[in-house]
Enzyme design. Structure first.
Site, PDB file in Angstrom:
ATOM      1  N   ASP A 178      -7.296   8.492  -6.603  1.00  0.00           N
ATOM      2  CA  ASP A 178      -6.798   9.635  -5.501  1.00  0.00           C
ATOM      3  C   ASP A 178      -5.350  10.015  -5.712  1.00  0.00           C
ATOM      4  OD1 ASP A 178      -5.268   7.570  -4.283  1.00  0.00           O
ATOM      5  OD2 ASP A 178      -6.610   6.790  -3.087  1.00  0.00           O
ATOM      6  N   HIS A 212       0.913  -1.261  -0.060  1.00  0.00           N
ATOM      7  CA  HIS A 212      -0.103  -0.022   0.070  1.00  0.00           C
ATOM      8  C   HIS A 212       0.817   1.212  -0.067  1.00  0.00           C
ATOM      9  CE1 HIS A 212      -3.725   2.278   0.668  1.00  0.00           C
ATOM     10  NE2 HIS A 212      -3.049   2.912   1.827  1.00  0.00           N
ATOM     11  N   ARG A 251     -12.596  12.357   1.757  1.00  0.00           N
ATOM     12  CA  ARG A 251     -13.098  11.242   2.902  1.00  0.00           C
ATOM     13  C   ARG A 251     -13.582  11.883   3.814  1.00  0.00           C
ATOM     14  NH1 ARG A 251     -12.114   5.642   2.168  1.00  0.00           N
ATOM     15  NH2 ARG A 251     -10.448   6.191   0.874  1.00  0.00           N
ATOM     16  N   GLY A 294     -16.300   1.405  -2.622  1.00  0.00           N
ATOM     17  CA  GLY A 294     -16.959   2.762  -2.697  1.00  0.00           C
ATOM     18  C   GLY A 294     -16.074   3.985  -3.402  1.00  0.00           C
ATOM     19  N   THR A 295     -14.857   3.828  -3.472  1.00  0.00           N
ATOM     20  CA  THR A 295     -13.866   4.848  -3.992  1.00  0.00           C
ATOM     21  C   THR A 295     -13.927   4.597  -5.497  1.00  0.00           C
ATOM     22  OG1 THR A 295     -12.467   5.091  -2.255  1.00  0.00           O
ATOM     23  CG2 THR A 295     -11.596   5.803  -4.384  1.00  0.00           C
ATOM     24  N   LYS A 341     -10.714  13.462  -4.470  1.00  0.00           N
ATOM     25  CA  LYS A 341     -11.932  13.135  -3.325  1.00  0.00           C
ATOM     26  C   LYS A 341     -11.523  13.593  -1.973  1.00  0.00           C
ATOM     27  CE  LYS A 341     -10.207   8.544  -2.506  1.00  0.00           C
ATOM     28  NZ  LYS A 341      -9.998   8.565  -0.933  1.00  0.00           N
TER      29      LYS A 341
END
Length: 310
Positions: free
Chosen positions: A167, A127, A192, A223-224, A190
């Site tokens: 993102d 990540h 959050r 969701g993203t 975006k």
């Protein structure tokens, strides 16, 4: 070389075994009545180069503990070197303090793996690349970009492509694939509001009339991705596909993807596919078995792994 498979992703372990033409080492992994994990390696591993294949996916804690106990069993069996092959590194999203009195669990997991006896880690699309620095042992962090590039060239018209990062944090990953395909790059900004909920605010770049491909490392609640796909369609995109390395797809994510404007979601088999994923009309898996097998072979033969990043 010895290949030991945990219970998290048997199909991928068997595929890697087939690619290497090395049989999986016989091992007993079972649980006592209270779910305590017991591991016994049923073959001699003294002086061997051992590779433990185990994604720390759902149930993450069980699979992580299984990995640690297997590494300990190999260490006490006098294996010469133990490489933890972790296609999906769980807890990677907890790579920094997000507020007061919060943990950095990705570092804790790194400490646990080292203490258990791992001499090396082979993983894919962490990540955050900086997680490699949490280890005091060598880490090879493969990228799925090469496999995605091949798949895109095989299934999509490349002369009208727009690669999109969902993102700002994923721009480096998306840019690398855009460079491979000689395609343009767009970014979605975006905001959050709270964990697990995202709101698309703006698309940076003109996507009108373009075939858009979203690139990301993890899809969990989806969701993203679904919001991003909707924003791209609203701004004139002809089609929207997504390529994501790790398909966590928890809760109602598969249903959410099915109802979204996404034409297709392509994920790797770093996490074993659930029945819902296998039956989905617009989710497809691409195997990383050959890539992982090549890396394992190179590590075992003390050859460079860096060419696999190209």
């Amino acid at each position: 070389m010895k290949l030991i498979a945990g219970n998290s992703n048997q199909p991928l372990a068997e595929a890697i075994s087939h690619c290497l033409e090395v049989p999986l080492t016989k091992a007993t992994i079972r649980r006592f009545a209270d779910n305590e994990i017991f591991v016994e390696i049923n073959e001699n591993v003294r002086g061997e180069d051992a590779f433990v294949i185990q994604s720390t996916s759902f149930p993450a804690n069980d699979h992580l503990m299984e990995l640690l106990v297997t590494i300990d069993a190999l260490r006490r069996g006098s294996a010469r070197r133990i490489t933890a092959v972790i296609p999906y590194y769980g807890y990677a999203r907890q790579d920094r303090k997000t507020g007061p009195r919060t943990p950095i669990s990705a570092k804790l997991v790194a400490n646990l793996l080292t203490t258990a006896g791992a001499n090396r880690v082979l993983t894919m699309d962490l990540h955050a690349g900086q997680i490699q620095g949490f280890f005091d042992i060598p880490v090879d962090n493969l990228v799925a970009g090469g496999e995605f590039t091949k798949d895109i060239k095989e299934s999509v018209r490349v002369d009208n492509l727009m690669i999109v990062s969902p993102d700002v944090g994923g721009v480096v990953r998306a840019r690398a694939i855009a460079k491979r395909l000689d395609a343009d790059l767009a970014i979605i900004d975006k905001r959050r509001e709270r964990a697990g909920v995202s709101e698309v605010m703006n698309v940076i770049g003109d996507v009108t009339g373009r075939d858009c491909i979203l690139i990301d490392d993890i899809v969990d609640s989806a969701g993203t991705l679904c919001n991003a796909a909707m924003a791209l369609k609203e701004r004139g995109a002809v089609s929207v596909r997504a390529y994501v390395t790790h398909g966590v797809l928890s809760g109602g994510a598969v249903d959410r993807v099915a109802k979204s404007p996404l034409d297709e979601l392509v994920i790797t088999d770093s996490i074993v596919a659930t029945e819902a994923v296998r039956n989905s009309r617009n989710i497809r898996q691409r195997s990383i078995a050959r890539l992982m097998a090549d890396a394992i072979e190179r590590i075992s033969n003390e050859r460079s792994v860096s060419s696999l990043f190209d």
